[in-house]
Scaffold this active site. Structure first.
Site, PDB file in Angstrom:
ATOM      1  N   THR A  42      35.305  42.330  55.443  1.00  0.00           N
ATOM      2  CA  THR A  42      34.116  41.539  55.740  1.00  0.00           C
ATOM      3  C   THR A  42      34.248  40.878  57.105  1.00  0.00           C
ATOM      4  OG1 THR A  42      35.116  39.690  54.592  1.00  0.00           O
ATOM      5  CG2 THR A  42      33.594  41.044  53.331  1.00  0.00           C
ATOM      6  N   GLU A  62      54.747  29.083  31.128  1.00  0.00           N
ATOM      7  CA  GLU A  62      55.423  30.223  30.517  1.00  0.00           C
ATOM      8  C   GLU A  62      55.219  31.489  31.345  1.00  0.00           C
ATOM      9  OE1 GLU A  62      55.262  31.632  26.098  1.00  0.00           O
ATOM     10  OE2 GLU A  62      54.722  29.525  26.188  1.00  0.00           O
TER      11      GLU A  62
END
Length: 453
Positions: A179, A254
Site C-alpha cells: 500500500t 500460557e
C-alpha cells in the site's frame, strides 16, 4: 479476573478491531448498544467475558479497548458506525493530521503529541481492572501510524506496565501487495521495536489473507471487510479461552510459556480451519481429524511463508465447539507421524492443545459458514524468517541508494536508527537460522569434556 486491554492503532488496527468487537458481541450476545438481554445480574463481575468487557452500573457492557489514529476519518467511521454506542467516546482518540506513511511522523513528531493522552486513557482502563493480565495491540507495520505510534506506545507501555504481557497482532507487508512505497522502512523500524517490547507477535499479511479468501471462500475480489472478518475469527479463537470457560483453558501468559523458546523468537504463524463457504459446508463432514490436517496446509497460512521450508519449534492448537480431548489426541498423533511437519530436534513434543466448548460464531451475512467445530493453530516456526528476510531485502535495495530517507530525517529521526534497526533484524534472521540448525555437532563437544574429568 484476568482482564485484557485491546489497543487499536491506525487504520489497520481500527478496522481489524471493528471486526473483532463485532464478533465478540455476537459471541456473548451483547447488542450494539452494549446491553446484554441474557445477563440478568447487573454487576456480576465473575463472568468470563468480563476479561474483555467492563460493566457499568446501568448494565451496559463497554469494551476494554482504545482506538487511536492520527487522522480522524477511520475513527469517525467507528463514531458513526453500527457499534457507535458500544464505546465510551473517550476511548476513541483521533488527531488532526496523518502520519503520511512515515514512521518518523508517527513516532517522533505527530505521535508524540497524542501519546500522553492515549496512555492516560489506557491508565483509566487499567485502573478499572482487578487483575490486568496484559495488552493486545493491533496495528500494521507498513503504515506510518501503526508502525511509528505503535512502537512508541509499546515502548511507553514497557516502562509503565513492565511485568504485563504485550501481544501484538501485526499486519505485515506482503510480497506482492503493497500500500506504500516506504513499507519496508516502516516495517523494519517497527519490527525492531516489536522485538524488544512485545512478548509475542502474531504476523498476518494481506496477500496471504486474499489468497485464503479467493481459494477457500470463492470471493473473487476480497475487500478489507472480508479480510478483517477472517482475522477476527483467528483472534477470537485465540482469545476465546479468556472469554469463556472451557475444558483446557489457555491463558495469555500460557501462550508465551509454550510458544516462545527464546525471548527474541516470538513471531508467530497462524492458521484457521475450516474456512469454508456456506454452500460447501452443507456437503462436508468436518471432523476433528480433518480440520486438524487442514490447519497445517501451507495454503491456509495467514502469513506468506511456507512452513515446509522451516521447522516447528512449538505449536498451539485451539479447538472450539463440539470437540472432545480423545479426538484431539488422535488427530495430533496422526500429525506427528507425518513427515512433512518437522520439529526442531530439541523440542520433541511441541503441541499444546486447548478446547473451548463454545461453538464458533459467524457474522450474519458474512462469508464463513456456521460450523460445529473449528481450530486455530499458532505455530512458532523458523519459516517465518522467510517473511522477515523478504522485507529486509526490499529495505536494503532502497537504503543502498538512501531513497526516501530525507522524509524520515526531516521529522527528527537520525539516520543511524535505520542501520541499527536493520542490524537488529539481521541478527534475528541469524537467530532463526541457528535455532533451526541441527544440534548434532553439539553432542560431539560434550563428549570431549567427559574425558577431562
Amino acid at each position: 479476573m484476568r482482564e485484557c486491554i485491546s489497543i487499536h492503532i491506525g487504520q489497520a488496527g481500527i478496522q481489524t478491531g471493528n471486526a473483532c468487537w463485532e464478533l465478540y458481541c455476537l459471541e456473548h450476545g451483547i447488542q450494539p448498544d452494549g446491553q446484554m438481554p441474557s445477563d440478568k445480574t447487573i454487576g456480576g463481575g465473575d463472568d468470563a467475558f468480563n476479561t474483555f468487557f467492563s460493566e457499568t452500573g446501568a448494565g451496559k457492557h463497554v469494551p476494554r479497548a482504545v482506538y487511536v489514529d492520527l487522522e480522524p476519518t477511520v475513527c469517525d467511521e467507528v463514531r458513526t458506525g453500527t457499534y457507535r454506542q458500544l464505546y465510551h467516546p473517550e476511548q476513541i482518540i483521533s488527531g488532526k493530521e496523518d502520519a503520511a506513511n512515515n514512521y518518523a511522523r508517527g513516532h517522533y513528531t505527530i505521535g508524540k503529541e497524542i501519546v500522553d493522552l492515549v496512555l492516560d486513557r489506557i491508565r483509566k482502563l487499567a485502573d478499572n481492572c482487578t487483575g490486568l493480565q496484559g495488552f493486545l495491540v493491533f496495528h500494521a507495520t507498513g503504515g506510518g501510524t501503526g508502525s511509528g505510534l505503535g512502537s512508541l506506545l509499546l515502548e511507553r507501555l514497557s516502562v509503565d506496565y513492565g511485568r504485563k504481557s504485550k501481544l501484538s497482532f501485526a499486519i505485515t507487508p506482503a510480497p506482492q501487495v503493497a500500500t506504500a512505497v516506504v513499507e519496508p522502512y516502516n516495517s523494519v523500524l517497527s519490527t525492531h521495536a516489536l522485538l524488544e517490547h512485545t512478548d509475542c507477535t502474531f504476523c498476518l499479511d494481506n496477500e496471504a489473507l486474499y489468497d485464503v479468501c479467493r481459494r477457500n471462500l470463492d470471493i473473487e475480489r476480497p475487500t478489507y471487510t472480508n479480510l478483517n472478518r477472517l482475522v477476527a475469527q483467528v483472534i477470537s479463537s485465540l482469545t476465546a479461552s479468556l472469554r469463556f470457560d472451557g475444558a483446557l483453558n489457555v491463558d495469555v501468559t500460557e501462550f508465551q510459556t509454550n510458544l516462545v523458546p527464546y525471548p527474541r523468537i516470538h513471531f508467530m504463524l497462524t492458521s484457521y480451519a475450516p474456512i469454508i463457504s456456506a454452500e460447501k459446508a452443507y456437503h462436508e463432514q468436518l471432523s476433528v481429524a480433518e480440520i486438524t490436517n487442514s490447519v497445517f496446509e501451507p495454503a491456509g497460512m495467514m502469513t506468506n511463508c511456507d512452513p515446509r521450508h522451516g521447522k516447528y519449534m512449538a505449536c498451539c492448537l485451539m479447538y472450539r465447539g463440539d470437540v472432545v480431548p480423545k479426538d484431539v489426541n488422535a488427530a495430533v498423533a496422526t500429525i506427528k507421524t507425518k513427515r512433512t511437519i518437522q520439529f526442531v530436534d530439541w523440542c520433541p513434543t511441541g503441541f499444546k492443545c486447548g478446547i473451548n466448548y463454545q461453538p464458533p460464531t459467524v457474522v450474519p451475512g458474512g462469508d464463513l459458514a456456521r460450523v460445529q467445530r473449528a481450530v486455530c493453530m499458532v505455530a512458532n516456526t523458523t519459516a517465518i524468517a522467510e517473511a522477515l528476510s523478504r522485507i529486509d531485502h526490499k529495505f536494503d535495495l532502497m537504503y543502498a541508494k538512501r531513497a526516501f530517507v530525507h522524509w524520515y530525517v526531516g521529522e527528527g529521526m537520525e539516520e543511524g536508527e535505520f542501520s541499527e534497526a536493520r542490524e537488529d533484524l539481521a541478527a534475528l534472521e541469524k537467530d532463526y537460522e541457528e535455532v533451526g540448525a541441527e544440534t548434532a555437532e553439539g553432542e560431539g563437544e560434550e563428549e570431549d569434556f567427559g574425558e577431562e574429568y
